[in-house]
Design an enzyme around this catalytic site. Sequence first.
Site, PDB file in Angstrom:
ATOM      1  N   CYS A 225       0.825  -1.210   0.000  1.00 53.45           N
ATOM      2  CA  CYS A 225       0.000   0.000   0.000  1.00 53.45           C
ATOM      3  C   CYS A 225       0.863   1.266   0.000  1.00 53.45           C
ATOM      4  O   CYS A 225       0.663   2.167  -0.808  1.00 53.45           O
ATOM      5  CB  CYS A 225      -0.918  -0.025   1.215  1.00 53.45           C
ATOM      6  SG  CYS A 225      -1.853   1.476   1.400  1.00 53.45           S
TER       7      CYS A 225
ATOM      8  N   CYS B 290      -1.596   1.709  -3.009  1.00 51.91           N
ATOM      9  CA  CYS B 290      -2.570   2.793  -2.823  1.00 51.91           C
ATOM     10  C   CYS B 290      -1.956   4.201  -2.809  1.00 51.91           C
ATOM     11  O   CYS B 290      -2.442   5.099  -3.496  1.00 51.91           O
ATOM     12  CB  CYS B 290      -3.317   2.638  -1.504  1.00 51.91           C
ATOM     13  SG  CYS B 290      -3.391   0.993  -0.812  1.00 51.91           S
TER      14      CYS B 290
ATOM     15  N   LYS C 208      -0.037   5.345  -5.987  1.00 50.73           N
ATOM     16  CA  LYS C 208      -1.080   5.372  -7.032  1.00 50.73           C
ATOM     17  C   LYS C 208      -1.922   6.638  -6.924  1.00 50.73           C
ATOM     18  O   LYS C 208      -2.125   7.354  -7.898  1.00 50.73           O
ATOM     19  CB  LYS C 208      -1.928   4.102  -6.880  1.00 50.73           C
ATOM     20  CG  LYS C 208      -2.993   3.848  -7.880  1.00 50.73           C
ATOM     21  CD  LYS C 208      -4.368   4.322  -7.531  1.00 50.73           C
ATOM     22  CE  LYS C 208      -4.952   3.944  -6.224  1.00 50.73           C
ATOM     23  NZ  LYS C 208      -5.558   2.623  -6.136  1.00 50.73           N
TER      24      LYS C 208
ATOM     25  N   TYR D 249      -9.445  -3.040 -11.238  1.00 52.39           N
ATOM     26  CA  TYR D 249      -9.328  -1.652 -10.814  1.00 52.39           C
ATOM     27  C   TYR D 249      -7.928  -1.088 -11.049  1.00 52.39           C
ATOM     28  O   TYR D 249      -7.782   0.082 -11.403  1.00 52.39           O
ATOM     29  CB  TYR D 249      -9.806  -1.455  -9.368  1.00 52.39           C
ATOM     30  CG  TYR D 249      -8.842  -1.864  -8.272  1.00 52.39           C
ATOM     31  CD1 TYR D 249      -7.985  -0.935  -7.714  1.00 52.39           C
ATOM     32  CD2 TYR D 249      -8.798  -3.161  -7.791  1.00 52.39           C
ATOM     33  CE1 TYR D 249      -7.094  -1.296  -6.700  1.00 52.39           C
ATOM     34  CE2 TYR D 249      -7.924  -3.522  -6.777  1.00 52.39           C
ATOM     35  CZ  TYR D 249      -7.073  -2.591  -6.238  1.00 52.39           C
ATOM     36  OH  TYR D 249      -6.204  -2.950  -5.237  1.00 52.39           O
TER      37      TYR D 249
ATOM     38  N   GLU E 169      -7.297   2.227 -13.330  1.00 57.32           N
ATOM     39  CA  GLU E 169      -6.675   3.372 -12.655  1.00 57.32           C
ATOM     40  C   GLU E 169      -5.422   3.826 -13.403  1.00 57.32           C
ATOM     41  O   GLU E 169      -5.230   5.027 -13.652  1.00 57.32           O
ATOM     42  CB  GLU E 169      -6.317   3.012 -11.209  1.00 57.32           C
ATOM     43  CG  GLU E 169      -7.543   2.882 -10.314  1.00 57.32           C
ATOM     44  CD  GLU E 169      -7.247   2.409  -8.905  1.00 57.32           C
ATOM     45  OE1 GLU E 169      -8.108   2.569  -8.030  1.00 57.32           O
ATOM     46  OE2 GLU E 169      -6.146   1.863  -8.660  1.00 57.32           O
TER      47      GLU E 169
ATOM     48  N   HIS F  98     -27.095  21.424  -0.605  1.00 58.70           N
ATOM     49  CA  HIS F  98     -27.235  22.000  -1.926  1.00 58.70           C
ATOM     50  C   HIS F  98     -26.247  23.144  -2.129  1.00 58.70           C
ATOM     51  O   HIS F  98     -26.026  23.922  -1.192  1.00 58.70           O
ATOM     52  CB  HIS F  98     -28.667  22.538  -2.085  1.00 58.70           C
ATOM     53  CG  HIS F  98     -28.958  23.059  -3.440  1.00 58.70           C
ATOM     54  ND1 HIS F  98     -29.079  22.218  -4.530  1.00 58.70           N
ATOM     55  CD2 HIS F  98     -29.111  24.324  -3.894  1.00 58.70           C
ATOM     56  CE1 HIS F  98     -29.322  22.972  -5.601  1.00 58.70           C
ATOM     57  NE2 HIS F  98     -29.340  24.237  -5.240  1.00 58.70           N
TER      58      HIS F  98
ATOM     59  N   GLU G   4     -26.316  15.285  -3.140  1.00 59.47           N
ATOM     60  CA  GLU G   4     -27.721  15.514  -2.772  1.00 59.47           C
ATOM     61  C   GLU G   4     -28.645  14.618  -3.591  1.00 59.47           C
ATOM     62  O   GLU G   4     -29.755  14.291  -3.164  1.00 59.47           O
ATOM     63  CB  GLU G   4     -28.117  16.989  -2.909  1.00 59.47           C
ATOM     64  CG  GLU G   4     -28.142  17.525  -4.313  1.00 59.47           C
ATOM     65  CD  GLU G   4     -28.500  19.024  -4.336  1.00 59.47           C
ATOM     66  OE1 GLU G   4     -29.573  19.367  -3.838  1.00 59.47           O
ATOM     67  OE2 GLU G   4     -27.706  19.823  -4.862  1.00 59.47           O
TER      68      GLU G   4
HETATM   69  C1  LIG Z   1      -1.208  -0.780  -7.593  1.00 62.39           C
HETATM   70  C2  LIG Z   1      -2.029  -1.078  -6.376  1.00 62.39           C
HETATM   71  C3  LIG Z   1      -2.959  -0.166  -5.938  1.00 62.39           C
HETATM   72  C4  LIG Z   1      -3.714  -0.421  -4.809  1.00 62.39           C
HETATM   73  N1  LIG Z   1      -4.629   0.514  -4.428  1.00 62.39           N
HETATM   74  C5  LIG Z   1      -5.376   0.288  -3.330  1.00 62.39           C
HETATM   75  C6  LIG Z   1      -6.291   1.264  -2.887  1.00 62.39           C
HETATM   76  O1  LIG Z   1      -6.435   2.320  -3.488  1.00 62.39           O
HETATM   77  N2  LIG Z   1      -7.006   1.015  -1.767  1.00 62.39           N
HETATM   78  C7  LIG Z   1      -6.858  -0.156  -1.058  1.00 62.39           C
HETATM   79  O2  LIG Z   1      -7.521  -0.328  -0.026  1.00 62.39           O
HETATM   80  N3  LIG Z   1      -5.996  -1.119  -1.470  1.00 62.39           N
HETATM   81  C8  LIG Z   1      -5.255  -0.912  -2.586  1.00 62.39           C
HETATM   82  N4  LIG Z   1      -4.352  -1.865  -2.985  1.00 62.39           N
HETATM   83  C9  LIG Z   1      -4.290  -3.143  -2.242  1.00 62.39           C
HETATM   84  C10 LIG Z   1      -3.440  -3.001  -0.976  1.00 62.39           C
HETATM   85  O3  LIG Z   1      -2.178  -2.496  -1.309  1.00 62.39           O
HETATM   86  C11 LIG Z   1      -3.323  -4.344  -0.296  1.00 62.39           C
HETATM   87  O4  LIG Z   1      -4.604  -4.877  -0.069  1.00 62.39           O
HETATM   88  C12 LIG Z   1      -2.593  -4.253   1.040  1.00 62.39           C
HETATM   89  O5  LIG Z   1      -1.316  -3.707   0.895  1.00 62.39           O
HETATM   90  C13 LIG Z   1      -2.500  -5.644   1.670  1.00 62.39           C
HETATM   91  O6  LIG Z   1      -1.759  -5.588   2.860  1.00 62.39           O
HETATM   92  P1  LIG Z   1      -1.000  -6.880   3.381  1.00 62.39           P
HETATM   93  O7  LIG Z   1      -0.530  -6.547   4.760  1.00 62.39           O
HETATM   94  O8  LIG Z   1      -1.808  -8.076   3.181  1.00 62.39           O
HETATM   95  O9  LIG Z   1       0.241  -7.063   2.409  1.00 62.39           O
HETATM   96  P2  LIG Z   1       1.322  -6.075   1.835  1.00 62.39           P
HETATM   97  O10 LIG Z   1       1.006  -4.663   2.105  1.00 62.39           O
HETATM   98  O11 LIG Z   1       1.534  -6.496   0.435  1.00 62.39           O
HETATM   99  O12 LIG Z   1       2.608  -6.406   2.686  1.00 62.39           O
HETATM  100  C14 LIG Z   1       3.276  -7.633   2.595  1.00 62.39           C
HETATM  101  C15 LIG Z   1       4.738  -7.401   2.928  1.00 62.39           C
HETATM  102  O13 LIG Z   1       5.368  -8.653   3.165  1.00 62.39           O
HETATM  103  C16 LIG Z   1       6.677  -8.614   2.633  1.00 62.39           C
HETATM  104  N5  LIG Z   1       7.089 -10.014   2.466  1.00 62.39           N
HETATM  105  C17 LIG Z   1       6.555 -10.932   1.622  1.00 62.39           C
HETATM  106  N6  LIG Z   1       7.139 -12.140   1.830  1.00 62.39           N
HETATM  107  C18 LIG Z   1       8.038 -11.967   2.828  1.00 62.39           C
HETATM  108  C19 LIG Z   1       8.936 -12.854   3.514  1.00 62.39           C
HETATM  109  N7  LIG Z   1       8.990 -14.156   3.234  1.00 62.39           N
HETATM  110  N8  LIG Z   1       9.742 -12.337   4.477  1.00 62.39           N
HETATM  111  C20 LIG Z   1       9.688 -11.017   4.797  1.00 62.39           C
HETATM  112  N9  LIG Z   1       8.851 -10.140   4.190  1.00 62.39           N
HETATM  113  C21 LIG Z   1       8.026 -10.620   3.231  1.00 62.39           C
HETATM  114  C22 LIG Z   1       6.520  -7.834   1.360  1.00 62.39           C
HETATM  115  O14 LIG Z   1       7.761  -7.286   0.932  1.00 62.39           O
HETATM  116  C23 LIG Z   1       5.510  -6.754   1.786  1.00 62.39           C
HETATM  117  O15 LIG Z   1       6.163  -5.610   2.262  1.00 62.39           O
HETATM  118  C24 LIG Z   1      -3.550  -1.629  -4.101  1.00 62.39           C
HETATM  119  C25 LIG Z   1      -2.614  -2.572  -4.537  1.00 62.39           C
HETATM  120  C26 LIG Z   1      -1.862  -2.301  -5.655  1.00 62.39           C
HETATM  121  C27 LIG Z   1      -0.851  -3.314  -6.122  1.00 62.39           C
END
Ligand SMILES: Cc1cc2nc3c(=O)[nH]c(=O)nc-3n(C[C@H](O)[C@H](O)[C@H](O)COP(=O)(O)OP(=O)(O)OC[C@H]3O[C@@H](n4cnc5c(N)ncnc54)[C@H](O)[C@@H]3O)c2cc1C
Length: 460
Positions: A42, A47, A50, A179, A183, A437, A442
């Site tokens: 994110c 997010c 973006k 999406y 976007e 308004h 609205e």
């Molecule tokens: C282009 C894009 C736009 C988005 N826009 C939106 C939006 O506008 N609104 C919204 O709500 N959501 C949006 N999302 C979705 C949102 O980013 C994710 O839903 C959110 O980040 C999920 O969080 P998470 O904690 O599951 O994983 P992540 O945020 O992906 O975090 C996972 C972390 O784990 C780390 N990792 C993975 N494997 C290992 C390992 N073995 N050891 C150590 N570290 C590891 C990764 O490097 C990463 O930093 C978007 C996603 C993308 C790709």
Amino acid sequence: MAEEVDLFVIGAGSGGVRAARISSGYGARVMIAEEYRVGGTCVIRGCVPKKLLVYASRFAEDFEDAAGFGWTVPEPKFDWATLIANKDREIARLEAAYKANLERAKVQIVKSRAVIVDPHTVKLTATGETVRARNILIATGGWPSLGKDIEGHEHVISSNEAFDLKELPKRILIQGGGYIAVEFAGVFNGLGSEVTLVYRGENILRGFDDDVRNHLRAEMEKRGIRILTKKIVEGIEKVNGGLCVELSDHEDIMVDKVMFATGRRPNVKGLGLEAAGVKLGETGAIAVNEYSQTNVPHIYAVGDVTDRVALTPVAIREGHAFADTVFGKKPTPVDHTNVPTAVFSEPECGVIGLTEAQACDRLAKVDIYKTTFRPMKATLSGRDTRTFMKLVVDGMTDRVVGAHLVGPDAGEMIQLIGIAVKMKATKADFDATMAVHPTASEELVTMREKSATHIRQAAE
Ligand SMILES: Cc1cc2nc3c(=O)[nH]c(=O)nc-3n(C[C@H](O)[C@H](O)[C@H](O)COP(=O)(O)OP(=O)(O)OC[C@H]3O[C@@H](n4cnc5c(N)ncnc54)[C@H](O)[C@@H]3O)c2cc1C
């Protein structure tokens, strides 16, 4: 002897960071491993960057629209390198803030990939050290899936790379209809690129309300985005002057960049799930119960890696609920129904609840209220654009079970409509609310005439 912790969190993204901080607040000894950058998708490549790019892209229309309001704007010039450098600075600031928050909460951060070697042991690949953990939380997120290998696949970028391109492509082809695809199409279009969107399905935004899909598509096309559906990219060839993309109908399109936004997969590869005995569900995501617990009782998983609702606020809520459940002694399930969400396309979409089609499948009687209108700003700017709004109402109870908007600030509006829908507001409650308004929203409290009523045969 290996270090011992109460909780080892794998992945410092939205879900992992929240879970680590709250668990530590409950007195747990917490370690969190991040292989790339703290903040996760994110903050680093989702997010946040973006939305910054979306803001940048919208100035193009603002400059044009200003003329109708009496402004003379000199020919605007855009510099991609400045935008990316400023975006990078903001991301670095946020990453530092995330780290500081974790440190303040006394969470130990390790910069390493972590893999599970047995049900209670995690290995840090950067140093080879192992850590014994009473509980493990997997919060490794998702990863772009580029589909099957096609000829020239090495030329394809995903959203990960799109944030760091050296220069703005003059022409870009984006494959995908979700999406992220729409976007980025809006971003590149607004910044001046020639954009072609290719999608294998019938229409963009599969799973959204059909009126939203049609309305957004028409609006994107009005802005000059070429949308080709029921086609896929078959191959890509590097030629003098760019990339030649061959489509399934044999049309060749010359572009400078090809981006695939063809979905994201749970990030489980090489994580050691077999060693721990953690089971995956049918879609390849980690299978969890309503408390985010896997089949191994002390191993939990939150966020995109569980593929429930892949959005940041959902990952955060799941991470918080995990901490409350495991360390706060307050078992807290997460409610995944009626999640409001926005698509930061141009124009924006905001949606919550059931689509018209879903409501017709599930409810005996469905009333639809919808409207399209020219936004007030467009009257003087002269822009050819329309806003769309729809309320889906349970005809038996009068409850508003879905809201679907396309237009400026739809993302902001749907957050607030979300409260009403979550509180089970009825159409009569909407009608009883005084209008503000003149606003676009609205319309949501002044839609008097039903556009349609659907009655299920069996219910008659
Ligand atoms: C282009 C894009 C736009 C988005 N826009 C939106 C939006 O506008 N609104 C919204 O709500 N959501 C949006 N999302 C979705 C949102 O980013 C994710 O839903 C959110 O980040 C999920 O969080 P998470 O904690 O599951 O994983 P992540 O945020 O992906 O975090 C996972 C972390 O784990 C780390 N990792 C993975 N494997 C290992 C390992 N073995 N050891 C150590 N570290 C590891 C990764 O490097 C990463 O930093 C978007 C996603 C993308 C790709």
